[in-house]
Scaffold this active site. Structure first.
Site, PDB file in Angstrom:
ATOM      1  N   GLY A 123       2.098   5.386  -1.733  1.00 59.59           N
ATOM      2  CA  GLY A 123       2.456   6.133  -2.931  1.00 59.59           C
ATOM      3  C   GLY A 123       3.551   5.483  -3.752  1.00 59.59           C
ATOM      4  CD  GLU A 146      -1.949  -9.415   2.782  1.00 59.40           C
ATOM      5  OE1 GLU A 146      -2.506  -9.878   3.797  1.00 59.40           O
ATOM      6  OE2 GLU A 146      -0.979  -8.638   2.836  1.00 59.40           O
ATOM      7  CB  ILE A 205      -0.927  -0.014   1.243  1.00 61.83           C
ATOM      8  CG1 ILE A 205      -2.008   1.047   1.135  1.00 61.83           C
ATOM      9  CG2 ILE A 205      -0.126   0.140   2.521  1.00 61.83           C
ATOM     10  CD1 ILE A 205      -3.072   0.920   2.221  1.00 61.83           C
TER      11      ILE A 205
END
Length: 258
Positions: free
Chosen positions: A43, A65, A41
């Protein structure tokens, strides 16, 4: 399963910072034609996905995942075939999705994205069975020994571990795989720049990924390949990708190491 009329929670994508774009450019050279990708997860993974979508190369596979808006863009750019993974061929493998409403609409009814239980997707031996596996995850800080903190701040839980350690270990079991930990070299604290690469972690720090699992660390100043190096060589390599304002002090700390 819980039936609900609520919209799935959307994850707002922020525009990548200059540092995140620079990190993505360094990561790009580790992604070979036909590589199998996992992204976390934030930027940096989003910037990497965008760079891969816009650049040359392709024939990628996905084993991750989390399925993100960036991975959707990679699909939309025609870069994902899942033809060379060696397992689960023909489908992108994931456990859950989080991103934009456009991502959820795109996923609806798709047959080329397969959602599997996390105990299959995140098992290190299953991850390692992919060909040319490249995992791309973030971190909050690390020390010169290579101990990574990714889910706590000052000993308090900041986020979840998720698949961080699973993919860091799984993507370092085979010679053609790479496990990348990516982070900007500094963070602003009370208006002051602080190095994320530290001589030693503060007392009470909780380690997410131990030093023996660390393969490659990437900041905007370059990539440090750590596998096979001595303790002091690893520390010098990490100091070498720190912010220039802190590099001298870190190199001095290297020389004081036992």
């Amino acid at each position: 399963l819980v039936e609900s009329d609520r919209d799935p929670p959307a994850l707002t994508e922020a525009e990548p910072s200059p540092a995140e774009r620079a990190i993505a450019a360094h990561v790009r050279r580790y992604v070979k034609e036909g590589a199998t990708l996992q992204t976390g997860i934030g930027g940096i993974p989003g910037a990497v996905a965008s760079l891969l979508a816009e650049g040359p190369g392709g024939d990628y596979g996905i084993h991750s995942e989390m399925f993100t808006t960036g991975l959707m863009r990679l699909h939309q750019a025609g870069k994902v075939t899942n033809a060379r993974k060696g397992q689960f061929e023909g489908v992108s493998v994931t456990t859950f999705a989080m991103g934009s409403p456009a991502l959820y609409a795109w996923l609806n009814g798709r047959e080329d994205v397969c959602f599997l239980p996390v105990d299959r997707v995140n098992t290190p031996s299953v991850i390692a069975a992919n060909r040319n596996m490249v995992s791309i995850n973030g971190a909050l800080m690390l020390d010169l020994a290579g101990q990574v903190v990714a889910d706590t701040l000052d000993g308090r839980q900041h986020s979840g571990i998720g698949g961080h350690e699973d993919f860091s270990s799984g993507a370092s079991l085979e010679a053609d795989d790479r496990a990348l930990i990516c982070l900007p070299a500094t963070v602003m604290v009370a208006g002051k720049a602080v190095s994320r690469i530290l001589p030693v972690l503060s007392a009470g720090s909780v380690i997410t990924t131990p030093r023996h699992q660390l393969d490659v660390v990437v900041t905007e100043y370059g990539a440090a390949e750590l596998m096979g190096l001595t303790v002091r060589e690893r520390a010098r390599a990490l100091a070498g990708i720190s912010h220039p304002d802190f590099r001298g002090g870190l190199l001095e700390a290297v020389e004081r190491m036992g």
